[in-house]
Motif scaffolding. Structure first.
Motif, PDB file in Angstrom:
ATOM      1  N   VAL A  70     -11.674  -5.899   5.236  1.00  0.00           N
ATOM      2  CA  VAL A  70     -10.731  -5.399   4.244  1.00  0.00           C
ATOM      3  C   VAL A  70     -10.371  -3.963   4.610  1.00  0.00           C
ATOM      4  CG1 VAL A  70     -10.294  -4.874   1.817  1.00  0.00           C
ATOM      5  CG2 VAL A  70     -11.676  -6.871   2.427  1.00  0.00           C
ATOM      6  N   ALA A  71      -9.078  -3.653   4.589  1.00  0.00           N
ATOM      7  CA  ALA A  71      -8.623  -2.305   4.907  1.00  0.00           C
ATOM      8  C   ALA A  71      -7.445  -1.945   4.011  1.00  0.00           C
ATOM      9  CB  ALA A  71      -8.209  -2.210   6.373  1.00  0.00           C
ATOM     10  N   VAL A  72      -7.466  -0.712   3.515  1.00  0.00           N
ATOM     11  CA  VAL A  72      -6.399  -0.222   2.643  1.00  0.00           C
ATOM     12  C   VAL A  72      -5.379   0.559   3.466  1.00  0.00           C
ATOM     13  CG1 VAL A  72      -5.848   1.329   0.727  1.00  0.00           C
ATOM     14  CG2 VAL A  72      -7.839  -0.175   0.590  1.00  0.00           C
ATOM     15  N   LEU A  73      -4.130   0.306   3.170  1.00  0.00           N
ATOM     16  CA  LEU A  73      -3.025   0.975   3.842  1.00  0.00           C
ATOM     17  C   LEU A  73      -2.049   1.485   2.788  1.00  0.00           C
ATOM     18  CD1 LEU A  73      -2.197   1.261   6.912  1.00  0.00           C
ATOM     19  CD2 LEU A  73      -0.603  -0.625   6.502  1.00  0.00           C
ATOM     20  N   GLU A  74      -1.611   2.722   2.944  1.00  0.00           N
ATOM     21  CA  GLU A  74      -0.537   3.238   2.099  1.00  0.00           C
ATOM     22  C   GLU A  74       0.761   3.118   2.888  1.00  0.00           C
ATOM     23  OE1 GLU A  74       0.798   7.275  -0.334  1.00  0.00           O
ATOM     24  OE2 GLU A  74      -1.272   7.057   0.387  1.00  0.00           O
ATOM     25  N   THR A  75       1.683   2.299   2.398  1.00  0.00           N
ATOM     26  CA  THR A  75       2.873   1.955   3.155  1.00  0.00           C
ATOM     27  C   THR A  75       4.001   1.521   2.241  1.00  0.00           C
ATOM     28  OG1 THR A  75       3.726   0.475   4.903  1.00  0.00           O
ATOM     29  CG2 THR A  75       2.038  -0.431   3.437  1.00  0.00           C
ATOM     30  N   ASP A  76       5.210   1.621   2.760  1.00  0.00           N
ATOM     31  CA  ASP A  76       6.371   1.061   2.061  1.00  0.00           C
ATOM     32  C   ASP A  76       6.862  -0.210   2.744  1.00  0.00           C
ATOM     33  OD1 ASP A  76       7.438   2.108   4.368  1.00  0.00           O
ATOM     34  OD2 ASP A  76       8.907   3.404   3.400  1.00  0.00           O
ATOM     35  N   GLY A  77       6.064  -0.718   3.690  1.00  0.00           N
ATOM     36  CA  GLY A  77       6.449  -1.906   4.444  1.00  0.00           C
ATOM     37  C   GLY A  77       7.289  -1.586   5.663  1.00  0.00           C
ATOM     38  N   VAL A  78       7.592  -0.319   5.856  1.00  0.00           N
ATOM     39  CA  VAL A  78       8.334   0.126   7.041  1.00  0.00           C
ATOM     40  C   VAL A  78       7.501   1.145   7.820  1.00  0.00           C
ATOM     41  CG1 VAL A  78      10.422   1.281   7.892  1.00  0.00           C
ATOM     42  CG2 VAL A  78      10.557  -0.288   5.935  1.00  0.00           C
ATOM     43  N   ARG A  79       6.984   2.129   7.113  1.00  0.00           N
ATOM     44  CA  ARG A  79       6.192   3.200   7.729  1.00  0.00           C
ATOM     45  C   ARG A  79       4.747   3.167   7.232  1.00  0.00           C
ATOM     46  NH1 ARG A  79       9.611   8.112   5.705  1.00  0.00           N
ATOM     47  NH2 ARG A  79       9.873   6.612   4.007  1.00  0.00           N
ATOM     48  N   ILE A  80       3.874   3.730   8.035  1.00  0.00           N
ATOM     49  CA  ILE A  80       2.482   3.928   7.653  1.00  0.00           C
ATOM     50  C   ILE A  80       2.354   5.367   7.148  1.00  0.00           C
ATOM     51  CG2 ILE A  80       0.095   4.003   8.460  1.00  0.00           C
ATOM     52  CD1 ILE A  80       1.041   2.089  10.756  1.00  0.00           C
ATOM     53  N   PHE A  81       1.944   5.523   5.891  1.00  0.00           N
ATOM     54  CA  PHE A  81       1.777   6.851   5.324  1.00  0.00           C
ATOM     55  C   PHE A  81       0.329   7.331   5.397  1.00  0.00           C
ATOM     56  CE2 PHE A  81       5.706   5.355   3.464  1.00  0.00           C
ATOM     57  CZ  PHE A  81       6.520   6.490   3.496  1.00  0.00           C
ATOM     58  N   ALA A  82      -0.616   6.432   5.213  1.00  0.00           N
ATOM     59  CA  ALA A  82      -2.029   6.826   5.247  1.00  0.00           C
ATOM     60  C   ALA A  82      -2.902   5.594   5.395  1.00  0.00           C
ATOM     61  CB  ALA A  82      -2.412   7.596   3.981  1.00  0.00           C
ATOM     62  N   PHE A  83      -4.080   5.794   5.993  1.00  0.00           N
ATOM     63  CA  PHE A  83      -5.103   4.763   6.081  1.00  0.00           C
ATOM     64  C   PHE A  83      -6.154   5.042   5.027  1.00  0.00           C
ATOM     65  CE2 PHE A  83      -3.381   5.325  10.388  1.00  0.00           C
ATOM     66  CZ  PHE A  83      -2.947   4.039  10.647  1.00  0.00           C
ATOM     67  N   GLY A  84      -6.605   4.001   4.349  1.00  0.00           N
ATOM     68  CA  GLY A  84      -7.587   4.167   3.278  1.00  0.00           C
ATOM     69  C   GLY A  84      -8.931   3.582   3.628  1.00  0.00           C
ATOM     70  N   GLU A  85      -9.691   3.293   2.593  1.00  0.00           N
ATOM     71  CA  GLU A  85     -11.060   2.813   2.771  1.00  0.00           C
ATOM     72  C   GLU A  85     -11.083   1.420   3.397  1.00  0.00           C
ATOM     73  OE1 GLU A  85     -10.202   2.302  -1.747  1.00  0.00           O
ATOM     74  OE2 GLU A  85      -9.450   3.496  -0.064  1.00  0.00           O
ATOM     75  N   THR A  86     -12.220   1.077   3.988  1.00  0.00           N
ATOM     76  CA  THR A  86     -12.410  -0.227   4.618  1.00  0.00           C
ATOM     77  C   THR A  86     -13.736  -0.823   4.160  1.00  0.00           C
ATOM     78  OG1 THR A  86     -13.530   0.669   6.567  1.00  0.00           O
ATOM     79  CG2 THR A  86     -11.117   0.507   6.671  1.00  0.00           C
ATOM     80  N   ALA A  87     -13.877  -2.121   4.368  1.00  0.00           N
ATOM     81  CA  ALA A  87     -15.128  -2.808   4.052  1.00  0.00           C
ATOM     82  C   ALA A  87     -15.249  -4.040   4.934  1.00  0.00           C
ATOM     83  CB  ALA A  87     -15.171  -3.206   2.577  1.00  0.00           C
ATOM     84  N   TYR A  88     -16.471  -4.470   5.124  1.00  0.00           N
ATOM     85  CA  TYR A  88     -16.740  -5.678   5.898  1.00  0.00           C
ATOM     86  C   TYR A  88     -17.792  -6.495   5.163  1.00  0.00           C
ATOM     87  CZ  TYR A  88     -18.607  -8.661   9.622  1.00  0.00           C
ATOM     88  OH  TYR A  88     -19.048  -9.736  10.357  1.00  0.00           O
ATOM     89  N   ARG A  89     -17.487  -7.759   4.949  1.00  0.00           N
ATOM     90  CA  ARG A  89     -18.419  -8.674   4.284  1.00  0.00           C
ATOM     91  C   ARG A  89     -18.737  -9.787   5.270  1.00  0.00           C
ATOM     92  NH1 ARG A  89     -20.088 -13.900   2.727  1.00  0.00           N
ATOM     93  NH2 ARG A  89     -20.596 -14.000   0.510  1.00  0.00           N
ATOM     94  N   PRO A  90     -19.913  -9.742   5.931  1.00  0.00           N
ATOM     95  CA  PRO A  90     -20.222 -10.772   6.921  1.00  0.00           C
ATOM     96  C   PRO A  90     -20.474 -12.122   6.265  1.00  0.00           C
ATOM     97  CG  PRO A  90     -22.131  -9.374   6.561  1.00  0.00           C
ATOM     98  CD  PRO A  90     -21.000  -8.762   5.788  1.00  0.00           C
ATOM     99  N   TYR A  91     -20.151 -13.177   6.996  1.00  0.00           N
ATOM    100  CA  TYR A  91     -20.557 -14.510   6.562  1.00  0.00           C
ATOM    101  C   TYR A  91     -22.016 -14.723   6.947  1.00  0.00           C
ATOM    102  CZ  TYR A  91     -15.658 -15.847   5.801  1.00  0.00           C
ATOM    103  OH  TYR A  91     -14.378 -15.919   5.341  1.00  0.00           O
TER     104      TYR A  91
END
Length: 374
Positions: A27-48
């Motif tokens: 899981v990764a958070v992105l701040e975007t308008d669908g055209v440009r990347i404004f910022a990268f946010g928090e991430t998480a990983y949930r293993p199986y």
């Protein structure tokens, strides 16, 4: 109010990806308008867990039935658990888990219920990204190229560049950053190169009960069986003109080609097959790229990376070299695509999936009224 907030300006989107390697949910958070990347946010990983991986593996290649139903429950539970921590986002991009992919036959199947996920998280969910593309004659894959185009713009690429994702299956995106939009003619070419980590992981699991060849140590001590490699490269898939895509198990016979070899020679040969598939694919690029940026688990395999460097005529580097996160790029891609869907922008085009015309895939499900934030 939620729908109005999604309609303009940058939004905070959590993208979730469960790939063909079946290792877990990114899981990764992105701040975007669908055209440009404004910022990268928090991430998480949930293993199986091992038990969950067995459920998913049992359902691979199936379209209906109890195995598919069990896999769907596993996927839903895992995603719900990890995405509940991202309730502050404006939108979720939910890829689900691909179990079967045959775009010229039955279609494509990703299990996971976006309606239920929206209710569980209280956040609108964009999901079912591939179906519309397949219904319009496309391969339904790969879908990350439009995000790769935005990434090339973000880090300031001035010459063509290749994004190479080495997950269970390998896929390549050639990007011309001089173009204005990803659906402009000549901006992108994308396709699956061939098997990447999946057959190597399967062999390690079968022979050593290990999930993968950590640091390429088993392959490093082996020798490549050139006869098996030549038989592999004789497959018709490599001569097909892209766009083109693969199911995880399309090259399952690779294991048979190395079944008589020692563990180390078998792993060395499978690794060479994955690298050779990429080298074959690079011949389809419209112009030589300035560099190949490698993402996905394969970039952590030094044997595979060295084989790529030897076989390609340009620098081959992990994507971290340009400031991007190779573990989370696919999850970020589905966050970006979700933003494009709610803005009515295309998510694929003829040069990425072979679809007849540019198309916006994805279905948006809003939480029921009692689950919406006030």
């Amino acid at each position: 109010m939620l729908k109005a907030k999604l309609s303009k300006g940058p939004i905070k989107v959590a993208g979730a990806m469960s790939g063909t390697s079946l290792d877990g949910v990114d899981v990764a958070v992105l701040e975007t308008d669908g055209v440009r990347i404004f910022a990268f946010g928090e991430t998480a990983y949930r293993p199986y867990s091992e038990a969950e991986q067995r459920v998913l593996t049992q359902a691979l290649g199936q379209w209906v039935g109890p195995d598919v139903d069990r896999a769907a429950v596993t996927v839903q539970v895992a995603h719900t658990q990890v995405l509940r921590d991202f309730a502050g986002c404006d939108l979720i991009g939910f890829h689900g888990q691909t179990l079967a992919h045959a775009p010229r036959a039955q279609g494509t199947l990703q299990v996971g219920d976006g309606v239920a996920l929206a209710d569980k998280t209280g956040v609108p969910v964009c999901w079912d990204f591939r179906t519309a593309d397949v219904e319009l004659g496309g391969e339904g894959a790969p879908l990350a190229p439009f995000y790769h185009f935005a990434c090339a713009k973000w880090f300031g690429a001035t010459a063509p560049v290749v994004f190479l994702n080495l997950g269970g299956v390998g896929n390549l995106t050639w990007v011309d950053p001089s173009k204005s939009t990803p659906d402009e003619e000549g901006a992108l070419l994308a396709f699956d190169t061939g098997p990447a980590n999946a057959p190597m992981n399967d062999l390690m699991q079968a022979r050593r009960e290990q999930p993968y060849d950590k640091d390429g140590k088993v392959a490093m001590s082996g020798e490549v069986e050139t006869g098996a490699l030549e038989l592999f490269l004789a497959e018709n898939y490599f001569s097909r003109v892209p766009p083109k895509s693969l199911d995880r198990n399309d090259f399952s016979e690779m294991i048979g080609l190395v079944k008589e070899l020692s563990d180390s020679d078998a792993m060395a040969t499978l690794t060479a097959m994955s690298a050779a598939a990429v080298a074959q694919g690079m011949q389809h690029c419209p112009k030589p790229p300035s560099q190949v940026l490698v993402t996905g688990g394969g970039r952590k395999n030094p044997v595979l990376m060295e084989m790529l460097r030897v076989s390609l005529d340009c620098p081959v580097v992990p994507i971290e070299d340009v400031g991007l996160d190779g573990d989370m790029l696919e999850a970020q891609a589905f966050a970006f695509l979700a933003a494009r869907v709610v803005r009515g922008l295309p998510t694929s085009c003829p040069s990425t999936t072979g679809v007849m015309a540019k198309v916006g895939g994805g279905v948006v499900s809003h939480p029921s009224k009692e689950n919406q934030p006030t």
